[in-house]
Design an enzyme around this catalytic site. Structure first.
Site, PDB file in Angstrom:
ATOM      1  N   HIS C 129       4.017  -8.492   6.966  1.00  0.00           N
ATOM      2  CA  HIS C 129       3.122  -7.449   7.426  1.00  0.00           C
ATOM      3  C   HIS C 129       1.824  -7.795   8.254  1.00  0.00           C
ATOM      4  O   HIS C 129       1.195  -8.732   7.551  1.00  0.00           O
ATOM      5  CB  HIS C 129       2.900  -6.348   6.270  1.00  0.00           C
ATOM      6  CG  HIS C 129       2.436  -4.909   6.614  1.00  0.00           C
ATOM      7  ND1 HIS C 129       1.004  -4.645   7.103  1.00  0.00           N
ATOM      8  CD2 HIS C 129       2.849  -3.754   6.816  1.00  0.00           C
ATOM      9  CE1 HIS C 129       0.388  -3.531   7.092  1.00  0.00           C
ATOM     10  NE2 HIS C 129       1.760  -2.853   7.212  1.00  0.00           N
ATOM     11  N   ASP C 206       1.850 -10.309  -1.259  1.00  0.00           N
ATOM     12  CA  ASP C 206       1.757  -8.806  -1.039  1.00  0.00           C
ATOM     13  C   ASP C 206       2.773  -8.133  -1.867  1.00  0.00           C
ATOM     14  O   ASP C 206       3.784  -8.087  -1.596  1.00  0.00           O
ATOM     15  CB  ASP C 206       2.068  -8.754   0.440  1.00  0.00           C
ATOM     16  CG  ASP C 206       1.841  -7.405   1.120  1.00  0.00           C
ATOM     17  OD1 ASP C 206       1.785  -6.440   0.222  1.00  0.00           O
ATOM     18  OD2 ASP C 206       1.958  -7.362   2.201  1.00  0.00           O
ATOM     19  N   GLN C 209       5.091  -3.300  -1.431  1.00  0.00           N
ATOM     20  CA  GLN C 209       6.559  -2.667  -1.570  1.00  0.00           C
ATOM     21  C   GLN C 209       7.319  -2.829  -3.001  1.00  0.00           C
ATOM     22  O   GLN C 209       8.044  -2.092  -3.107  1.00  0.00           O
ATOM     23  CB  GLN C 209       7.408  -3.246  -0.565  1.00  0.00           C
ATOM     24  CG  GLN C 209       7.034  -2.759   1.080  1.00  0.00           C
ATOM     25  CD  GLN C 209       6.777  -1.230   1.296  1.00  0.00           C
ATOM     26  OE1 GLN C 209       7.871  -0.628   0.510  1.00  0.00           O
ATOM     27  NE2 GLN C 209       6.064  -0.888   2.140  1.00  0.00           N
ATOM     28  N   CYS C 372       4.215  -2.581  11.737  1.00  0.00           N
ATOM     29  CA  CYS C 372       2.996  -3.563  11.392  1.00  0.00           C
ATOM     30  C   CYS C 372       3.674  -5.130  11.228  1.00  0.00           C
ATOM     31  O   CYS C 372       3.247  -5.730  10.449  1.00  0.00           O
ATOM     32  CB  CYS C 372       2.283  -3.071  10.100  1.00  0.00           C
ATOM     33  SG  CYS C 372       1.314  -1.529  10.577  1.00  0.00           S
TER      34      CYS C 372
HETATM   35  C1  LIG Z   1       4.400  -5.227   2.798  1.00  0.00           C
HETATM   36  C2  LIG Z   1       2.977  -4.268   2.977  1.00  0.00           C
HETATM   37  N1  LIG Z   1       1.793  -5.012   2.726  1.00  0.00           N
HETATM   38  C3  LIG Z   1       0.689  -4.447   3.231  1.00  0.00           C
HETATM   39  C4  LIG Z   1       0.736  -3.082   3.471  1.00  0.00           C
HETATM   40  C5  LIG Z   1      -0.713  -2.623   3.668  1.00  0.00           C
HETATM   41  O1  LIG Z   1      -1.037  -1.659   2.909  1.00  0.00           O
HETATM   42  P1  LIG Z   1      -2.028  -0.445   3.108  1.00  0.00           P
HETATM   43  O2  LIG Z   1      -1.929  -0.015   4.334  1.00  0.00           O
HETATM   44  O3  LIG Z   1      -1.921   0.610   2.084  1.00  0.00           O
HETATM   45  O4  LIG Z   1      -3.325  -1.169   3.219  1.00  0.00           O
HETATM   46  C6  LIG Z   1       1.864  -2.454   3.649  1.00  0.00           C
HETATM   47  C7  LIG Z   1       1.909  -1.020   4.099  1.00  0.00           C
HETATM   48  O5  LIG Z   1       1.571  -0.740   5.058  1.00  0.00           O
HETATM   49  C8  LIG Z   1       3.140  -2.833   3.460  1.00  0.00           C
HETATM   50  O6  LIG Z   1       4.246  -2.174   3.655  1.00  0.00           O
END
Ligand SMILES: Cc1ncc(COP(=O)(O)O)c(C=O)c1O
Ligand SMILES: Cc1ncc(COP(=O)(O)O)c(C=O)c1O
Lengths: 429, 147, 429, 147
Positions: C129, C206, C209, C372
């Site tokens: 992401h 990360d 998910q 993203c």
């Molecule tokens: C795999 C992953 N990493 C990071 C994020 C970022 O999370 P957030 O937008 O809540 O900061 C997301 C979601 O958008 C995600 O799906």
């Protein structure tokens, strides 16, 4: 003598009923919440906005094609427009952050570090909150710039001559608070900004204590950046605002990066999306922003003039009573137009925490300590102070219970002084 | 006069704060340590002199609230005559008693400190009750490697 | 064939009733919310936790002596303990942030920039992401380090040999996702971490998910840092977590500074308070943290095994039906233990946004676009994909309505393909 | 078949998307510009040839959704024969009509685009309807200083 007709009783205060928490009992007493400079309580309208969002419209914003996402995005952007209107900005100049502290850090990291060169100066004041002091110290340390502090007078106002004297052609940035969270002092930001602009400095204003009073008009202040928090203006925790002039936001580097703020990403590099999205990486505090919009609606409904009138009346009343007690030292300017309803004091012979603790035993909530202003404490030559800070729902009873509570403090710790009863009586004579 | 039942300010605490025992610097001393409560800026400086590996004299100078003053005063009385390591262990027991709110099983030396256990309901004040003990722990930690 | 008994109908799903928003109608249809990878809906217990906090306990935390502040501080720290227990960490290793994006940036700014030297390598994967990619790109750019990308296979899993081959003594940091927010792929993080540790690299995971699935156990993963968001795990927006091993948090520099995180400030310099407070400058998202604690309670109540079992069953069912339609291309691994309920696909001849738009007309909420993950889109050679992602409240009907909605898409845009009715029938045969 | 009343996908839009008018590159062209929708990655490339200061030929190649394709196709028909500056102004009027949801006062050239005004209820799609117009604005902006 303050005009008693301004100081409504609880029964006459039309706003108290909007705040569910005020029904709470504390240690067997009703709650007199006098810690509004730390955080304010939330009206039903704000709580309902959160519930409504989560029960009807919750979705992630940006890019979502489905109905809930469209609704959430619209609500989020409407909240931005409301906040912008509240401070006299345009929506594209309003960045949602997690709070004033984050807002200020974003400028320190993304703007000041690019701006400052060795030997440059950053001008602060002796009354700054750590959140508007440490980030600049760090930026200066990393760039070789120097921080300077404009002095304050013994009555707790900014020494304007000193401020003027310290401004010079090396001053690249001025960071100052609109109102002190300890002294209540309102700084003449419009004038100070004009002075700073004359030497070419960028002006960053900490409006954490004035946004709740409807005192922020960025067009009138003409400052370059301005920061505040939702939770101090009857909104939820976890949401705040950074205002920046459009041209300066274009020059600012995003401190944090990630989803939602980019234009294009490939394995080698990323480019940024437009302002303000560029400064809102990741999922923003969506419900918080929407509820902050509801808080703005609520404050607009009350009206800035009414907010000021009520607070000024009650502040005068409280200051008078406290000044009359010879064992109480009040820090900060006298009642009048140049201060807010933040009242800090010490009771002779009793540590501020002990004062606050005994007041709490009587249901009166105040804060004690350095209030994130250690430089100011050094200037005042005290380890800490007791702070009673007023909000929209406070009434004469709250001040009276504070005074009665101080009598209880005197009793518990066996310290003398004009009896509080007398002080209170004198205050009201 | 004592406060209400939930009050932190029991008579014994007020008395110790008003007239703290062993509030002077010990000179000459074998050990000195300071502790600061970062949250409020309160400070305690503890000096002591070991004789035959036991605390022969101890002094605690505190700039702080009633709780930190009374707690320091009570601490000095509790540890006199003990080896430093044992004093530090006692501090650990006291810390645990506060965190768990147990007054039943206090060792005899700590019984006079029982009224301070009340701070467990006032989490912002827990460090006040432990401030002077932290200085003891620092000293014990420093001397530990050497013996 | 997946076992139908695992795929409860709405009426049989014991969790649906906990989520007020599921009663909403969308364009005259019931809501089938299949955008859970973007954000989840909130159970009544979480909404109630927010309301309860604001109606009974609201105050600022830290240093407050009065009862409300003691209560708010206790609730805030209890929430930290709950989150810590949920992921197998100790409370002092849990930092509350605004979300996963902020958590990852904090490590990139406060840790990676101090760690990386010119020529050092940061190993990422092609499925990251932007929030776990751009911050490392920036850290690399500023330090002269190099980013590398471990490849993925055509079926959307990490190429383990390539990952191994790219790890070398110059690799100082590995940042990878626990599960892909596009492919659903679950990465074998424990093994990958062990490999990375062998070359001395620090591992950042990360878990945005996987935290919602109760799949995070930092002791088992042995990763060094781990990030996730509250809003994707049935908690509120505006709150997230950074886990870090205690020894590494001690070495990390606070990216942001200000009130609440300092030990001592004077005009010249500041020193930092202890961990985790050091990394929580300013007023934290207090109510959000407390409500995240309620979300953790809710998830613990359901139980990780039940979460997995339900999702696995429904995922298998949906994948089977989608795979059966010859005009549908599914990206990501087949049903099984190594994937979550995130299902991305494209319908031949129709742009993902148009698919999502028509599905929305039938009440089915999915997301379309690059999610993203532009680097992944480049790898998949598509501009975007349609993503249906499952949550606890989804049932067989939601998948059936997705399939029926795809038929409607085919009708509206006049694209052929195995008729969706048939595909769905085949899927269920 | 047309979608429900709230659908974006009116017949005319579907037809333009299926068979976009002027979907070829104009060669030789006097102007070329690209526009990208950062939110979804969709792209439009517009080429045109001015003759006597008017748009004599125009082509829009779009990689994107039905809305962006239909909008580009409709745009090319709306601006042919106009001076470039006037085409850009028309784009501004169209943008405003979408943002304010007004179809009543559309100038005659924009009447065929009226079905696109529906995107105002789908804020994530507004940029799709404006993508090709952005390229026109870019061209007009570039030539503006020179005349
Ligand atoms: C795999 C992953 N990493 C990071 C994020 C970022 O999370 P957030 O937008 O809540 O900061 C997301 C979601 O958008 C995600 O799906
Ligand atoms: C004057 C001032 N500036 C900045 C802040 C920081 O605000 P926050 O803690 O909401 O980030 C505060 C409040 O704590 C404040 O009173």
């Amino acid at each position: 003598m303050s005009d008693n007709t301004e100081n409504t009783s609880n029964a006459e205060n039309p706003y108290r009923g909007d705040f569910p928490i005020l029904a709470r009992e504390i240690n067997g007493h009703p709650l007199s919440y006098l810690d509004n400079a730390a955080t304010t309580q939330k009206p039903r309208a704000v709580i309902d906005a959160l519930v409504r969002f989560y029960e009807h419209h919750n979705a992630n914003v940006h890019r979502g094609v489905h109905t809930l996402s469209e609704e959430a995005s619209s609500l989020y952007e409407e909240a931005r427009a409301k906040v912008a209107a509240f401070i006299g900005a345009s929506a594209a100049e309003v960045i949602f952050t997690r709070g004033a502290t984050e807002s200020l850090n974003m400028v320190a990291l993304g703007f000041a570090r690019g701006l400052l060169r060795p030997g440059d100066e950053v001008l602060l004041t002796e009354m700054e909150h750590h959140s508007n002091l440490v980030p600049w110290q760090e930026a200066a340390r990393e760039t070789g710039a120097v921080t300077r502090f404009a002095r304050i007078t013994d009555s707790g106002t900014l020494e304007l001559e000193d401020f003027a004297a310290q401004l010079n052609e090396r001053t690249r940035l001025v960071a100052l608070t609109h109102a002190s969270n300890v002294l209540g002092t309102l700084n003449p930001v419009a004038e100070l900004t004009a002075m700073a602009h004359k030497v070419g400095a960028v002006v960053v204003v900490d409006a954490a204590q004035t946004a709740p009073k409807g005192l922020v008009d960025v067009a009138a202040l003409d400052c370059d950046f301005l920061a505040f928090s939702g939770h101090k203006m009857y909104g939820p925790t976890g949401i705040g605002v950074l205002y920046g002039k459009a041209a300066l936001l274009e020059r600012m580097t995003p401190a944090f990066t990630g989803g939602g703020m980019i234009a294009k990403v490939d394995k080698e590099r990323a480019s940024w999306g437009e302002v303000p999205r560029r400064f809102e990486p990741g999922t923003p505090p969506i419900a918080g922003a929407v509820a902050l919009g509801a808080a703005v609606d609520y404050l607009q409904g009350v009206g800035p003039a009414e907010l000021r009138r009520r607070e000024a009346g009650l502040t005068a009343y409280a200051l008078e009573a406290l000044d009359a007690a010879e064992d109480v030292t009040v820090f900060g300017p006298p009642a009048g137009d140049h201060r807010t309803g933040v009242i800090s004091f010490n009771l002779r012979g009793v540590h501020p925490h002990d004062v606050a603790e005994v007041l709490d035993e009587t249901g009166v909530a105040v804060r004690a300590g350095h209030h994130c202003c250690q430089v100011l404490m050094q200037r005042l030559e005290v380890p800490g102070v007791v702070r009673a800070s007023l909000g929209l729902y406070n009434s004469r009873e709250d001040v009276e219970r504070l005074l009665a509570g101080l009598n209880r403090v005197r009793e518990v710790f066996g310290v003398s002084g004009v009896s509080g009863g007398e002080a209170a009586r004198r205050g009201r004579a | 006069m004592a406060g209400p039942e939930h009050s932190l300010y029991r008579q014994v605490i007020l008395e110790h704060a008003r007239q703290p025992r062993n509030a002077e610097r010990v000179e000459p001393h074998s050990h000195v340590a300071e502790a600061v409560n970062a949250l409020c800026g309160d400070e305690a400086e503890v000096t002591l002199r070991l004789e035959n590996e036991r605390i022969a004299a101890i002094g605690a100078r505190v700039r702080g609230c009633v709780i930190s003053q009374a707690a320091a005063s009570l601490m000095t009385e509790a540890v006199r005559g003990l080896p430093l390591a044992q004093a530090a262990r006692l501090g650990g027991v006291f810390r645990q008693a506060i965190e768990q709110g147990e007054t039943g099983a206090l060792p005899p030396e700590l019984i006079p400190l029982a009224p301070l256990i009340e701070v467990r309901k006032h989490r912002s004040r827990i460090r006040c009750a432990l401030l002077a003990w932290e200085a003891i722990e620092t000293m014990a930690g420093e001397t530990a490697p050497g013996g």
